[in-house]
Design a protein around this motif. Structure first.
Motif, mmCIF file in Angstrom:
data_model
loop_
_atom_site.group_PDB
_atom_site.id
_atom_site.type_symbol
_atom_site.label_atom_id
_atom_site.label_comp_id
_atom_site.label_asym_id
_atom_site.label_seq_id
_atom_site.Cartn_x
_atom_site.Cartn_y
_atom_site.Cartn_z
ATOM 1 N N CYS A 72 30.923 -10.648 24.296
ATOM 2 C CA CYS A 72 30.998 -10.753 22.831
ATOM 3 C C CYS A 72 32.449 -10.875 22.376
ATOM 4 O O CYS A 72 32.757 -11.606 21.433
ATOM 5 N N TYR A 73 33.354 -10.164 23.059
ATOM 6 C CA TYR A 73 34.765 -10.251 22.687
ATOM 7 C C TYR A 73 35.262 -11.685 22.873
ATOM 8 O O TYR A 73 35.892 -12.262 21.991
ATOM 9 N N ALA A 74 34.931 -12.281 24.018
ATOM 10 C CA ALA A 74 35.378 -13.650 24.294
ATOM 11 C C ALA A 74 34.785 -14.627 23.280
ATOM 12 O O ALA A 74 35.486 -15.501 22.773
ATOM 13 N N LYS A 75 33.486 -14.476 22.961
ATOM 14 C CA LYS A 75 32.833 -15.377 22.010
ATOM 15 C C LYS A 75 33.455 -15.272 20.624
ATOM 16 O O LYS A 75 33.604 -16.258 19.931
ATOM 17 N N ASN A 76 33.773 -14.045 20.207
ATOM 18 C CA ASN A 76 34.218 -13.825 18.835
ATOM 19 C C ASN A 76 35.740 -13.851 18.645
ATOM 20 O O ASN A 76 36.202 -14.182 17.564
ATOM 21 N N PHE A 77 36.489 -13.468 19.675
ATOM 22 C CA PHE A 77 37.936 -13.339 19.494
ATOM 23 C C PHE A 77 38.748 -14.095 20.535
ATOM 24 O O PHE A 77 39.966 -14.091 20.485
ATOM 25 N N GLY A 78 38.073 -14.705 21.508
ATOM 26 C CA GLY A 78 38.790 -15.394 22.580
ATOM 27 C C GLY A 78 39.410 -16.691 22.089
ATOM 28 O O GLY A 78 39.224 -17.100 20.943
#
Length: 193
Positions: free
Chosen positions: A170-176
């Motif tokens: 989720c971090y990569a999808k949203n903030f990557g």
């Protein structure tokens, strides 16, 4: 009504005798393990998930919906707003209902509560037996979840941003990083001059 042979304790839910091997004690009352369930959603409870209101027992989520503070930001994860007061769970919303939380000293937003750290997700005190450290803060094991998808995290699988924790996906999808070539594996990145 069955006679109480042997003078055993009575279950706070079904009122039948409770024997030692099947007994759960909570706030001076005895319960059968199989009766120690949230009155609303029927989830199994334990000492870390129970919230008591008079003679009634709830999971912390249903208790919060029924008796907790109302309004923006309470009782949900970051960034969500719900006007559901719990009617969908059969909870009748009562204005001005007096309530007795499990820990009467716990302030929902306190960061330090009675010497224990406050959980960033729920605001309740975090004691040693239930503590997980992540992103430099103390969390309840049950609150140590991705803010987007709700997946349980471990200190090795989390990514944090602005005080909130996420699974790496989720971090990569949203903030990557965004743009051509990202997320296609090693060597796929194209630099533009």
């Amino acid at each position: 009504r069955m006679p109480n042979w042997g003078g055993g304790k009575k279950c706070g839910v079904c009122q039948k005798a409770v024997y030692f091997a099947e007994e759960v004690q909570c706030e001076g009352s005895s319960f059968h393990k199989s009766c120690f369930l949230c009155m609303v959603c029927k989830k199994n409870l334990d000492s870390t998930t129970v919230a008591v209101h008079g003679e009634e027992i709830y999971c912390k989520s249903c208790y919060g919906k029924k008796y907790g503070p109302k309004g923006y930001g309470y009782g949900q994860g970051a960034g969500t707003l719900s006007t559901d007061k719990g009617e969908s769970l059969g909870i009748k919303y009562e204005e001005g209902q007096p309530h007795r939380p499990t820990n009467p000293n716990a302030s929902r937003m306190a960061q330090k509560v009675g010497g224990a750290d406050g959980c960033p997700r729920c605001g309740q005190a975090v004691y040693a037996a239930e503590k997980v450290i992540g992103a430099g803060k103390s969390w309840h094991k049950s609150c140590f979840r991705c803010a987007k998808c709700g997946k349980s995290l471990e200190s090795t699988t989390l990514a944090d941003k602005d005080g909130e924790i996420y699974c790496k996906g989720c971090y990569a999808k949203n903030f990557g990083p965004k743009g051509f070539g990202f997320g296609q594996g090693a060597g796929a990145l194209v630099h533009s001059q």
